[in-house]
Design a protein around this motif. Structure first.
Motif, PDB file in Angstrom:
ATOM      1  N   LEU A  55    -116.075-112.770  11.623  1.00 53.43           N
ATOM      2  CA  LEU A  55    -115.981-114.033  10.904  1.00 53.43           C
ATOM      3  C   LEU A  55    -114.549-114.520  11.008  1.00 53.43           C
ATOM      4  O   LEU A  55    -113.602-113.749  10.831  1.00 53.43           O
ATOM      5  CB  LEU A  55    -116.365-113.819   9.433  1.00 53.43           C
ATOM      6  CG  LEU A  55    -116.495-115.018   8.538  1.00 53.43           C
ATOM      7  CD1 LEU A  55    -117.658-115.904   8.989  1.00 53.43           C
ATOM      8  CD2 LEU A  55    -116.716-114.582   7.107  1.00 53.43           C
ATOM      9  N   CYS A  73    -124.601-107.998   8.874  1.00 50.21           N
ATOM     10  CA  CYS A  73    -124.818-109.039   7.870  1.00 50.21           C
ATOM     11  C   CYS A  73    -125.877-110.002   8.410  1.00 50.21           C
ATOM     12  O   CYS A  73    -125.622-110.718   9.382  1.00 50.21           O
ATOM     13  CB  CYS A  73    -123.515-109.784   7.581  1.00 50.21           C
ATOM     14  SG  CYS A  73    -122.221-108.724   6.929  1.00 50.21           S
ATOM     15  N   LEU A  76    -125.593-114.157   9.421  1.00 52.02           N
ATOM     16  CA  LEU A  76    -124.210-114.603   9.223  1.00 52.02           C
ATOM     17  C   LEU A  76    -123.895-115.807  10.099  1.00 52.02           C
ATOM     18  O   LEU A  76    -123.174-116.715   9.685  1.00 52.02           O
ATOM     19  CB  LEU A  76    -123.231-113.463   9.507  1.00 52.02           C
ATOM     20  CG  LEU A  76    -121.746-113.747   9.295  1.00 52.02           C
ATOM     21  CD1 LEU A  76    -121.474-114.102   7.832  1.00 52.02           C
ATOM     22  CD2 LEU A  76    -120.908-112.558   9.705  1.00 52.02           C
ATOM     23  N   ALA A  79    -124.709-119.156   8.431  1.00 56.17           N
ATOM     24  CA  ALA A  79    -124.093-119.453   7.131  1.00 56.17           C
ATOM     25  C   ALA A  79    -123.463-120.842   7.135  1.00 56.17           C
ATOM     26  O   ALA A  79    -122.814-121.244   8.086  1.00 56.17           O
ATOM     27  CB  ALA A  79    -123.040-118.409   6.796  1.00 56.17           C
ATOM     28  N   ASN A  80    -123.692-121.588   6.041  1.00 52.23           N
ATOM     29  CA  ASN A  80    -123.044-122.892   5.900  1.00 52.23           C
ATOM     30  C   ASN A  80    -122.188-122.971   4.633  1.00 52.23           C
ATOM     31  O   ASN A  80    -121.556-123.967   4.380  1.00 52.23           O
ATOM     32  CB  ASN A  80    -124.062-124.033   5.949  1.00 52.23           C
ATOM     33  CG  ASN A  80    -125.127-123.902   4.888  1.00 52.23           C
ATOM     34  OD1 ASN A  80    -124.917-123.260   3.874  1.00 52.23           O
ATOM     35  ND2 ASN A  80    -126.275-124.500   5.131  1.00 52.23           N
ATOM     36  N   ALA A  81    -122.186-121.911   3.849  1.00 50.88           N
ATOM     37  CA  ALA A  81    -121.330-121.815   2.664  1.00 50.88           C
ATOM     38  C   ALA A  81    -121.100-120.332   2.387  1.00 50.88           C
ATOM     39  O   ALA A  81    -121.987-119.508   2.636  1.00 50.88           O
ATOM     40  CB  ALA A  81    -121.989-122.477   1.465  1.00 50.88           C
ATOM     41  N   LEU A  82    -119.911-120.003   1.901  1.00 53.60           N
ATOM     42  CA  LEU A  82    -119.658-118.603   1.575  1.00 53.60           C
ATOM     43  C   LEU A  82    -118.684-118.480   0.423  1.00 53.60           C
ATOM     44  O   LEU A  82    -117.927-119.400   0.126  1.00 53.60           O
ATOM     45  CB  LEU A  82    -119.164-117.814   2.790  1.00 53.60           C
ATOM     46  CG  LEU A  82    -117.811-118.106   3.434  1.00 53.60           C
ATOM     47  CD1 LEU A  82    -116.684-117.437   2.685  1.00 53.60           C
ATOM     48  CD2 LEU A  82    -117.831-117.610   4.858  1.00 53.60           C
ATOM     49  N   ILE A  84    -115.947-115.433  -0.937  1.00 49.89           N
ATOM     50  CA  ILE A  84    -115.301-114.192  -0.521  1.00 49.89           C
ATOM     51  C   ILE A  84    -114.453-113.670  -1.669  1.00 49.89           C
ATOM     52  O   ILE A  84    -113.745-114.436  -2.320  1.00 49.89           O
ATOM     53  CB  ILE A  84    -114.461-114.415   0.757  1.00 49.89           C
ATOM     54  CG1 ILE A  84    -113.825-113.124   1.236  1.00 49.89           C
ATOM     55  CG2 ILE A  84    -113.426-115.473   0.565  1.00 49.89           C
ATOM     56  CD1 ILE A  84    -113.197-113.227   2.606  1.00 49.89           C
ATOM     57  N   ILE A 102    -118.575-110.555   0.938  1.00 45.91           N
ATOM     58  CA  ILE A 102    -118.921-111.930   1.269  1.00 45.91           C
ATOM     59  C   ILE A 102    -120.349-112.190   0.803  1.00 45.91           C
ATOM     60  O   ILE A 102    -121.250-111.396   1.066  1.00 45.91           O
ATOM     61  CB  ILE A 102    -118.846-112.159   2.790  1.00 45.91           C
ATOM     62  CG1 ILE A 102    -117.469-111.800   3.329  1.00 45.91           C
ATOM     63  CG2 ILE A 102    -119.206-113.591   3.140  1.00 45.91           C
ATOM     64  CD1 ILE A 102    -117.406-111.719   4.839  1.00 45.91           C
ATOM     65  N   TYR A 104    -123.031-115.390   1.199  1.00 47.30           N
ATOM     66  CA  TYR A 104    -123.126-116.619   1.970  1.00 47.30           C
ATOM     67  C   TYR A 104    -124.533-117.187   1.898  1.00 47.30           C
ATOM     68  O   TYR A 104    -125.494-116.487   1.618  1.00 47.30           O
ATOM     69  CB  TYR A 104    -122.700-116.399   3.419  1.00 47.30           C
ATOM     70  CG  TYR A 104    -123.407-115.270   4.116  1.00 47.30           C
ATOM     71  CD1 TYR A 104    -124.501-115.517   4.932  1.00 47.30           C
ATOM     72  CD2 TYR A 104    -122.994-113.957   3.951  1.00 47.30           C
ATOM     73  CE1 TYR A 104    -125.155-114.484   5.576  1.00 47.30           C
ATOM     74  CE2 TYR A 104    -123.636-112.927   4.583  1.00 47.30           C
ATOM     75  CZ  TYR A 104    -124.718-113.183   5.393  1.00 47.30           C
ATOM     76  OH  TYR A 104    -125.362-112.159   6.018  1.00 47.30           O
ATOM     77  N   PRO A 111    -129.392-116.840  -1.156  1.00 46.96           N
ATOM     78  CA  PRO A 111    -128.082-116.408  -0.649  1.00 46.96           C
ATOM     79  C   PRO A 111    -128.194-115.018  -0.024  1.00 46.96           C
ATOM     80  O   PRO A 111    -129.015-114.213  -0.436  1.00 46.96           O
ATOM     81  CB  PRO A 111    -127.193-116.374  -1.884  1.00 46.96           C
ATOM     82  CG  PRO A 111    -128.029-116.714  -3.038  1.00 46.96           C
ATOM     83  CD  PRO A 111    -129.416-117.000  -2.581  1.00 46.96           C
TER      84      PRO A 111
END
Length: 137
Positions: A55, A73, A76, A79-82, A84, A102, A104, A111
């Motif tokens: 990432l 993951c 992954l 993913a459009n939002a995460l 951390i 993470i 996401y 999620p």
């Protein structure tokens, strides 16, 4: 008596040598370490999933950090939002070598995560340019 005196003097000499100052970076002190590159979670403005569960995060204007996942993951790359966070709690400042978690969203309604990863390194400008366009945040 002479043996005892020699043994005492030898032991004292070794003990005093162990206490002697050594130059910085010597074998006794270990190599000098450069300061670790860090970023605040609030500075993250973009991210992209690369190959092999890697990432890339853009933090601030020019900083790009590489995170390597520990294990696999799921989704992954979708993913459009995460979110951390540090794996051990604490502040929102993360540095190279730190373990993170993470969570996401993307690819599905639920999620994903938490997914474990480690902040591997900060990329140089040349390394950022060399990233494939699909991996560059």
């Amino acid at each position: 008596m002479r043996r005892l005196t020699t043994a005492v003097l030898s032991t004292a000499a070794v003990a005093m040598a162990a206490c002697a100052p050594t130059p910085a970076g010597s074998a006794m002190n270990g190599p000098e370490r450069a300061p670790r590159a860090c970023f605040a979670v609030s500075q993250v403005t973009n991210f992209r999933a690369g190959e092999n569960q890697t990432l890339y995060l853009r933090a601030g204007r020019t900083g790009v950090f590489e995170l390597q996942t520990v294990g696999w993951c799921r989704d992954l790359d979708w993913a459009n939002a995460l979110a951390i966070t540090s794996e051990f709690g604490g502040g929102s400042r993360l540095c190279t070598g730190d373990p993170v978690q993470i969570v996401y969203a993307g690819g599905g309604a639920m999620p994903n995560g938490p997914c474990r990863a480690r902040v591997t390194r900060q990329l140089t400008a040349a390394e950022i340019e060399a990233l494939p366009g699909s991996s560059r945040p």
